[in-house]
Design a protein around this motif. Structure first.
Motif, mmCIF file in Angstrom:
data_model
loop_
_atom_site.group_PDB
_atom_site.id
_atom_site.type_symbol
_atom_site.label_atom_id
_atom_site.label_comp_id
_atom_site.label_asym_id
_atom_site.label_seq_id
_atom_site.Cartn_x
_atom_site.Cartn_y
_atom_site.Cartn_z
ATOM 1 N N GLY A 61 -5.207 -7.746 -7.728
ATOM 2 C CA GLY A 61 -6.235 -9.030 -7.707
ATOM 3 C C GLY A 61 -6.548 -9.601 -6.068
ATOM 4 N N SER A 62 -5.825 -8.751 -5.073
ATOM 5 C CA SER A 62 -6.014 -9.158 -3.732
ATOM 6 C C SER A 62 -6.857 -8.208 -3.125
ATOM 7 C CB SER A 62 -4.773 -9.289 -2.926
ATOM 8 O OG SER A 62 -3.988 -7.845 -2.658
ATOM 9 N N THR A 63 -7.341 -8.174 -1.601
ATOM 10 C CA THR A 63 -7.921 -7.177 -1.087
ATOM 11 C C THR A 63 -7.181 -5.740 -0.812
ATOM 12 O OG1 THR A 63 -6.922 -8.279 0.825
ATOM 13 C CG2 THR A 63 -9.193 -9.055 0.220
ATOM 14 N N SER A 64 -5.684 -5.873 -1.340
ATOM 15 C CA SER A 64 -5.054 -4.779 -1.291
ATOM 16 C C SER A 64 -5.028 -4.030 -2.527
ATOM 17 C CB SER A 64 -3.695 -4.791 -0.842
ATOM 18 O OG SER A 64 -3.620 -5.411 0.587
ATOM 19 N N ASP A 65 -5.833 -4.430 -3.593
ATOM 20 C CA ASP A 65 -5.694 -3.943 -4.923
ATOM 21 C C ASP A 65 -6.732 -2.570 -4.847
ATOM 22 O OD1 ASP A 65 -5.484 -3.406 -7.473
ATOM 23 O OD2 ASP A 65 -6.248 -5.189 -8.192
ATOM 24 N N SER A 66 -6.446 -1.656 -5.505
ATOM 25 C CA SER A 66 -7.131 -0.260 -5.602
ATOM 26 C C SER A 66 -6.374 0.475 -6.898
ATOM 27 C CB SER A 66 -6.818 0.301 -4.191
ATOM 28 O OG SER A 66 -5.367 0.806 -4.334
ATOM 29 N N GLN A 67 -7.436 1.411 -6.972
ATOM 30 C CA GLN A 67 -7.234 2.328 -8.259
ATOM 31 C C GLN A 67 -5.582 3.292 -7.931
ATOM 32 O OE1 GLN A 67 -10.155 5.422 -9.215
ATOM 33 N NE2 GLN A 67 -8.331 7.082 -9.812
ATOM 34 N N ASN A 68 -5.045 3.425 -6.677
ATOM 35 C CA ASN A 68 -3.937 3.780 -6.336
ATOM 36 C C ASN A 68 -2.854 3.091 -6.713
ATOM 37 O OD1 ASN A 68 -4.928 6.318 -5.622
ATOM 38 N ND2 ASN A 68 -4.851 5.682 -3.196
ATOM 39 N N LEU A 69 -3.077 1.723 -6.589
ATOM 40 C CA LEU A 69 -2.064 0.562 -6.887
ATOM 41 C C LEU A 69 -1.887 0.683 -8.198
ATOM 42 C CD1 LEU A 69 -0.447 -1.922 -6.031
ATOM 43 C CD2 LEU A 69 -2.359 -3.401 -6.160
ATOM 44 N N ARG A 70 -3.071 0.753 -9.112
ATOM 45 C CA ARG A 70 -2.606 0.641 -10.384
ATOM 46 C C ARG A 70 -2.064 1.888 -10.876
ATOM 47 N NH1 ARG A 70 -6.327 -3.315 -12.637
ATOM 48 N NH2 ARG A 70 -6.865 -4.640 -10.770
ATOM 49 N N GLU A 71 -2.081 3.050 -10.326
ATOM 50 C CA GLU A 71 -1.616 4.291 -10.605
ATOM 51 C C GLU A 71 -0.006 4.046 -10.167
ATOM 52 O OE1 GLU A 71 -1.372 9.028 -10.388
ATOM 53 O OE2 GLU A 71 -3.243 7.917 -9.466
ATOM 54 N N GLU A 72 0.296 3.387 -9.043
ATOM 55 C CA GLU A 72 1.371 3.120 -8.623
ATOM 56 C C GLU A 72 2.519 2.331 -9.454
ATOM 57 O OE1 GLU A 72 0.181 3.547 -3.884
ATOM 58 O OE2 GLU A 72 0.483 1.576 -4.628
ATOM 59 N N PRO A 137 -10.528 -6.271 -13.226
ATOM 60 C CA PRO A 137 -10.861 -4.973 -13.676
ATOM 61 C C PRO A 137 -11.465 -4.336 -12.319
ATOM 62 C CG PRO A 137 -12.475 -6.371 -14.637
ATOM 63 C CD PRO A 137 -11.587 -7.279 -14.024
ATOM 64 N N LEU A 138 -11.400 -3.120 -11.866
ATOM 65 C CA LEU A 138 -11.875 -2.384 -10.960
ATOM 66 C C LEU A 138 -13.191 -1.901 -11.061
ATOM 67 C CD1 LEU A 138 -8.618 -0.512 -9.689
ATOM 68 C CD2 LEU A 138 -9.407 -2.543 -8.790
ATOM 69 N N LYS A 139 -13.440 -1.050 -12.361
ATOM 70 C CA LYS A 139 -14.611 -0.425 -12.707
ATOM 71 C C LYS A 139 -15.748 -1.145 -12.844
ATOM 72 C CE LYS A 139 -15.738 3.545 -15.632
ATOM 73 N NZ LYS A 139 -15.560 4.383 -16.668
ATOM 74 N N VAL A 140 -15.735 -2.447 -13.381
ATOM 75 C CA VAL A 140 -16.609 -3.413 -13.723
ATOM 76 C C VAL A 140 -15.978 -4.727 -13.083
ATOM 77 C CG1 VAL A 140 -18.305 -4.366 -15.274
ATOM 78 C CG2 VAL A 140 -17.499 -2.178 -15.756
ATOM 79 N N PRO A 141 -16.111 -5.038 -11.771
ATOM 80 C CA PRO A 141 -15.713 -6.136 -11.491
ATOM 81 C C PRO A 141 -16.386 -7.112 -11.857
ATOM 82 C CG PRO A 141 -16.068 -4.572 -9.408
ATOM 83 C CD PRO A 141 -16.603 -4.222 -10.683
ATOM 84 N N THR A 142 -15.539 -8.366 -12.446
ATOM 85 C CA THR A 142 -15.883 -9.865 -12.695
ATOM 86 C C THR A 142 -15.772 -10.733 -11.960
ATOM 87 O OG1 THR A 142 -13.979 -10.199 -13.888
ATOM 88 C CG2 THR A 142 -15.635 -9.092 -15.318
ATOM 89 N N ARG A 143 -15.017 -10.673 -10.924
ATOM 90 C CA ARG A 143 -14.805 -11.561 -9.911
ATOM 91 C C ARG A 143 -14.309 -11.181 -8.394
ATOM 92 N NH1 ARG A 143 -10.351 -15.201 -12.610
ATOM 93 N NH2 ARG A 143 -11.614 -14.698 -14.163
ATOM 94 N N HIS A 144 -14.624 -11.689 -7.537
ATOM 95 C CA HIS A 144 -14.171 -11.070 -5.959
ATOM 96 C C HIS A 144 -12.503 -11.045 -6.031
ATOM 97 C CE1 HIS A 144 -18.116 -10.931 -4.543
ATOM 98 N NE2 HIS A 144 -18.513 -12.086 -5.039
ATOM 99 N N PHE A 145 -12.101 -10.011 -5.331
ATOM 100 C CA PHE A 145 -10.594 -10.045 -4.883
ATOM 101 C C PHE A 145 -10.366 -11.283 -4.167
ATOM 102 C CE2 PHE A 145 -10.860 -5.390 -5.694
ATOM 103 C CZ PHE A 145 -10.326 -5.531 -6.740
ATOM 104 N N ILE A 146 -9.114 -11.789 -4.176
ATOM 105 C CA ILE A 146 -8.580 -12.796 -3.335
ATOM 106 C C ILE A 146 -8.186 -12.458 -2.148
ATOM 107 C CG2 ILE A 146 -7.094 -14.754 -3.545
ATOM 108 C CD1 ILE A 146 -7.250 -14.571 -6.328
#
Length: 275
Positions: A61-72, A137-146
């Motif tokens: 949920g932060s600006t470091s969030d990404s698809q790679n993070l979800r897989e990690e 969610p990453l694919k359809v963002p509903t809010r800005h990352f923190i």
């Protein structure tokens, strides 16, 4: 009587049976030590992976969030669950063994309490990961990352948890939503496993004595850099050389200006009233 027993032992010491008894006793003692060392090694591995998982969850949920993070996160928690099953199997078998000594049992009970504590932390972090993942969610963002102040890549943390040099990413773009269903299932499995653990092995945490005082690890002289789990860091501006002196001078200068302004305002007010 003691002298007779010693004489008997000396007489038997040359027999093959007595030598076999000594070898069996030595191997038994060595086996107990190996069992404890193996349990400690497995538990240390679980604690390391659990700590890495918590570190990764903090980036969700932060600006470091990404698809790679979800897989990690997915790979790290699965590794933690595999280690948890191995720890449970090993410790359960040892604690059910009626032939172990009281000292060994006390040590295994201490390791069991540490293991259950690690499992509770893992379960909490998995639930937190589910909640944050649903909110961001990453694919359809509903809010800005923190902007949390955390910067850097999470790859090093995940690689440390997986005990590899380089992470390989294979997940598709839908991992942020597809993995949430798997995460819900795995949380239920972990919860069920903990309930079964309580049923199979009944160890009261308050009855287990700690081997070191609280906070002893914080007083350790071990370098923090050697135990670092990643490169994510909090952004902080470190003061430069001479910065404190310059700041002090600026404060004094600002105070002088403020005093002068007040003095001038007072004089002008006095003149206006008298005129």
């Amino acid at each position: 009587m003691a002298g007779e027993e010693f004489a008997v032992m000396r007489a038997q010491s040359g027999s093959p049976g007595f030598s076999l008894f000594l070898r069996e006793k030595g191997s038994s003692d060595g086996g107990a030590d190996m069992g404890k060392d193996e349990c400690k090694t497995m538990l240390d591995a679980l604690n390391k992976v659990t700590a890495c998982y918590r570190h990764l969850v903090s980036a969700l949920g932060s600006t470091s969030d990404s698809q790679n993070l979800r897989e990690e996160l997915k790979k790290t928690r699965k590794k933690a669950q595999e280690l948890a099953v191995a720890n449970r199997t090993k410790l359960t078998a040892l604690l059910k063994d009626k032939s172990i000594t009281n000292d060994d049992r006390a040590e295994y009970e201490r390791l069991w309490v540490l293991f259950t504590s690690s499992m509770e932390i893992l379960e909490v972090d998995m639930k937190r990961s589910l909640e944050i993942g649903q909110s961001f969610p990453l694919k359809v963002p509903t809010r800005h990352f923190i902007q949390t102040g955390m910067t850097g890549s999470t790859t090093t943390v995940a690689a440390r948890a997986m005990s590899v040099q380089n992470m390989k990413y294979e997940a598709d773009a839908s991992i942020d939503t597809a993995d949430l269903k798997d995460l819900e299932t795995e949380i239920a499995q972990v919860d069920q496993m903990m309930e079964e653990m309580e049923m199979k092995v009944q160890v009261a945490p308050w009855a287990v004595e700690a081997k070191q005082e609280a906070g002893a690890e914080l007083k350790s002289t071990v370098s923090v850099g050697n135990s670092s789990v990643g490169v994510i860091s909090v952004c902080e501006e470190e003061p430069k050389d001479g910065g404190e002196g310059e700041a002090g001078l600026m404060k004094v200068f600002a105070g002088i200006i403020f005093t002068a302004v007040l003095l001038i305002a007072g004089i002008l007010g006095y003149l206006v009233i008298n005129l």
